[in-house]
Scaffold this motif. Structure first.
Motif, PDB file in Angstrom:
ATOM      1  N   TYR A 143       0.923  -1.229   0.046  1.00 39.02           N
ATOM      2  CA  TYR A 143      -0.060  -0.033  -0.064  1.00 39.02           C
ATOM      3  C   TYR A 143       1.015   1.244  -0.253  1.00 39.02           C
ATOM      4  O   TYR A 143       1.556   1.562   1.055  1.00 39.02           O
ATOM      5  N   LEU A 144       0.951   1.941  -1.071  1.00 39.83           N
ATOM      6  CA  LEU A 144       1.895   2.946  -1.296  1.00 39.83           C
ATOM      7  C   LEU A 144       1.026   4.158  -0.779  1.00 39.83           C
ATOM      8  O   LEU A 144       0.156   4.643  -1.159  1.00 39.83           O
ATOM      9  N   THR A 145       1.780   5.077  -0.044  1.00 39.16           N
ATOM     10  CA  THR A 145       1.331   6.283   0.355  1.00 39.16           C
ATOM     11  C   THR A 145       2.447   7.591   0.192  1.00 39.16           C
ATOM     12  O   THR A 145       3.368   7.189  -0.084  1.00 39.16           O
ATOM     13  N   ALA A 146       1.971   8.813   0.454  1.00 40.86           N
ATOM     14  CA  ALA A 146       2.574   9.762   0.354  1.00 40.86           C
ATOM     15  C   ALA A 146       2.008  11.081   1.021  1.00 40.86           C
ATOM     16  O   ALA A 146       0.907  11.115   0.897  1.00 40.86           O
ATOM     17  N   SER A 147       2.711  12.072   1.514  1.00 40.28           N
ATOM     18  CA  SER A 147       2.011  13.302   2.001  1.00 40.28           C
ATOM     19  C   SER A 147       1.005  13.863   0.727  1.00 40.28           C
ATOM     20  O   SER A 147       1.410  13.699  -0.363  1.00 40.28           O
ATOM     21  N   ALA A 148      -0.125  14.370   1.203  1.00 41.37           N
ATOM     22  CA  ALA A 148      -0.805  14.808  -0.144  1.00 41.37           C
ATOM     23  C   ALA A 148      -0.168  16.062  -0.641  1.00 41.37           C
ATOM     24  O   ALA A 148      -0.115  16.336  -1.883  1.00 41.37           O
ATOM     25  N   GLU A 149       0.899  16.768   0.045  1.00 41.95           N
ATOM     26  CA  GLU A 149       1.601  17.769  -0.981  1.00 41.95           C
ATOM     27  C   GLU A 149       2.423  17.292  -1.861  1.00 41.95           C
ATOM     28  O   GLU A 149       2.923  17.721  -2.914  1.00 41.95           O
ATOM     29  N   ALA A 150       3.092  16.086  -1.521  1.00 47.75           N
ATOM     30  CA  ALA A 150       4.295  15.516  -2.264  1.00 47.75           C
ATOM     31  C   ALA A 150       3.544  14.705  -3.447  1.00 47.75           C
ATOM     32  O   ALA A 150       3.872  14.918  -4.533  1.00 47.75           O
ATOM     33  N   ARG A 151       2.160  14.214  -3.306  1.00 51.97           N
ATOM     34  CA  ARG A 151       1.546  13.464  -4.390  1.00 51.97           C
ATOM     35  C   ARG A 151       0.959  14.905  -5.306  1.00 51.97           C
ATOM     36  O   ARG A 151       0.969  14.531  -6.512  1.00 51.97           O
ATOM     37  N   ALA A 152       0.508  16.034  -4.719  1.00 53.66           N
ATOM     38  CA  ALA A 152       0.115  16.989  -5.792  1.00 53.66           C
ATOM     39  C   ALA A 152       1.245  17.453  -6.529  1.00 53.66           C
ATOM     40  O   ALA A 152       1.005  17.785  -7.658  1.00 53.66           O
ATOM     41  N   GLN A 153       2.462  17.766  -5.955  1.00 52.54           N
ATOM     42  CA  GLN A 153       3.567  18.232  -6.740  1.00 52.54           C
ATOM     43  C   GLN A 153       4.028  17.130  -7.772  1.00 52.54           C
ATOM     44  O   GLN A 153       4.258  17.571  -8.926  1.00 52.54           O
ATOM     45  N   ARG A 154       4.022  15.895  -7.476  1.00 47.57           N
ATOM     46  CA  ARG A 154       4.189  14.867  -8.704  1.00 47.57           C
ATOM     47  C   ARG A 154       3.394  14.672  -9.857  1.00 47.57           C
ATOM     48  O   ARG A 154       3.568  15.011 -10.985  1.00 47.57           O
ATOM     49  N   ARG A 155       2.008  14.866  -9.142  1.00 48.00           N
ATOM     50  CA  ARG A 155       0.840  14.934 -10.337  1.00 48.00           C
ATOM     51  C   ARG A 155       0.850  16.179 -11.077  1.00 48.00           C
ATOM     52  O   ARG A 155       0.806  15.891 -12.485  1.00 48.00           O
ATOM     53  N   SER A 156       1.491  17.314 -10.636  1.00 44.41           N
ATOM     54  CA  SER A 156       1.216  18.550 -11.466  1.00 44.41           C
ATOM     55  C   SER A 156       2.407  18.525 -12.391  1.00 44.41           C
ATOM     56  O   SER A 156       2.220  19.140 -13.364  1.00 44.41           O
ATOM     57  N   ARG A 157       3.655  18.021 -12.028  1.00 44.91           N
ATOM     58  CA  ARG A 157       4.675  18.276 -12.641  1.00 44.91           C
ATOM     59  C   ARG A 157       4.532  17.135 -13.872  1.00 44.91           C
ATOM     60  O   ARG A 157       4.675  17.163 -15.099  1.00 44.91           O
ATOM     61  N   GLU A 158       3.986  15.969 -13.603  1.00 46.81           N
ATOM     62  CA  GLU A 158       4.018  14.912 -14.544  1.00 46.81           C
ATOM     63  C   GLU A 158       2.872  15.060 -15.677  1.00 46.81           C
ATOM     64  O   GLU A 158       3.385  14.812 -16.864  1.00 46.81           O
ATOM     65  N   PHE A 159       1.436  15.483 -15.366  1.00 40.14           N
ATOM     66  CA  PHE A 159       0.617  15.728 -16.363  1.00 40.14           C
ATOM     67  C   PHE A 159       0.529  17.152 -16.734  1.00 40.14           C
ATOM     68  O   PHE A 159       0.733  17.444 -17.701  1.00 40.14           O
TER      69      PHE A 159
END
Ligand code: DC
Length: 241
Positions: A143-159
């Motif tokens: 079960y992979l998790t990350a902080s909400a900030e880290a997840r949002a940062q990755r997604r906005s960079r990625e897509f």
């Protein structure tokens, strides 16, 4: 059943990159179940089905012909022979997918298809309900998790390149819908190992999952963390040069 690695978690936790990397290092197949829900949603939108009407969605859920590739180096998905790998990542599909994925008839059809693809195993499967519903007997569950900030940062960079705050708000909305729906909600299986990726590099997470997989196939006496790290370095390092 040969090795099945079930990888669940909220959006942006790093599931796709980790699952593909692990599959490449261990020579396994890879299945992105989120892409299947997205492809179903793309088809509903194209057909003009009102996606907020569960009955209308359920009535058409059996129609689209979905084929999902399992090559981690080039995962492809087609609907009725059309390659939709690009179109399923648009904002329009992302905005509608949680509503479609909440419909029981959609889940029943896609879970059956996912089990067919998994077959005898040898695969890394990522999604929201893999360890709980699709493959509850999988020998390795993460079960992979990350902080909400880290997840949002990755997604906005990625897509999207969109503002991190807007991405974070949209992800919170989607995770809320995905984890509170009645049918097979996003949940951590009781026997899944939680890995928090917030402060780890991609290769560190891949090495940790490779170590768990090797441990499970060797009956608990598998490779050390050091061996798993060098395996990842050798395999992925070569591909990146
Ligand atoms: O991982 P993703 O963002 O591409 O997934 C798209 C949507 O599909 C997500 O909002 C939840 C849903 N989903 C699901 O309900 N069950 C799965 N096994 C995988 C994805």
């Amino acid at each position: 059943m040969t090795l099945v690695i079930a990888m669940d978690g909220p959006s942006g936790a790093g599931k796709s990159s980790v699952a593909k990397g692990v599959a490449r290092v261990l020579g396994l197949r890879y299945l992105d179940t989120g892409a299947m829900y997205r492809a179903m949603t793309w088809w509903m939108l194209r057909e003009g089905v009102p996606v907020d009407d569960p009955d209308a969605v359920a009535a058409r859920a059996g129609e689209p012909e979905l084929v999902c590739g399992t090559d981690p180096a080039a995962p492809a998905i087609t609907v009725g022979g059309i390659d939709v790998s690009g179109p399923i990542r648009t904002q329009e599909v992302t905005g509608a997918v949680s509503a479609v994925a909440a419909v029981q008839a959609v889940r029943e059809r896609l879970v059956a298809l996912q089990r067919q693809v998994i077959g005898d195993g040898g695969i890394v499967v990522e999604g929201r309900d893999i360890g709980t519903v699709v493959a509850p007997d999988a020998p390795v569950k993460i079960y992979l998790t990350a902080s909400a900030e880290a997840r949002a940062q990755r997604r906005s960079r990625e897509f999207t390149g969109a503002a991190v705050s807007a991405t974070q708000a949209d992800m919170a909305r989607r995770d809320g819908l995905d984890s509170t729906r009645k049918a097979d909600p996003l949940a951590q299986a009781a026997d899944a190992v939680e890995v928090d990726t917030t402060s780890l590099t991609l290769d560190e997470v891949i090495a940790e999952v490779v170590r768990m997989a090797n441990d499970s196939t060797a009956g608990g006496a598998g490779n050390s963390a050091q061996q798993a790290r060098s395996l990842v370095g050798e395999q992925l390092g070569e591909e990146r040069t």
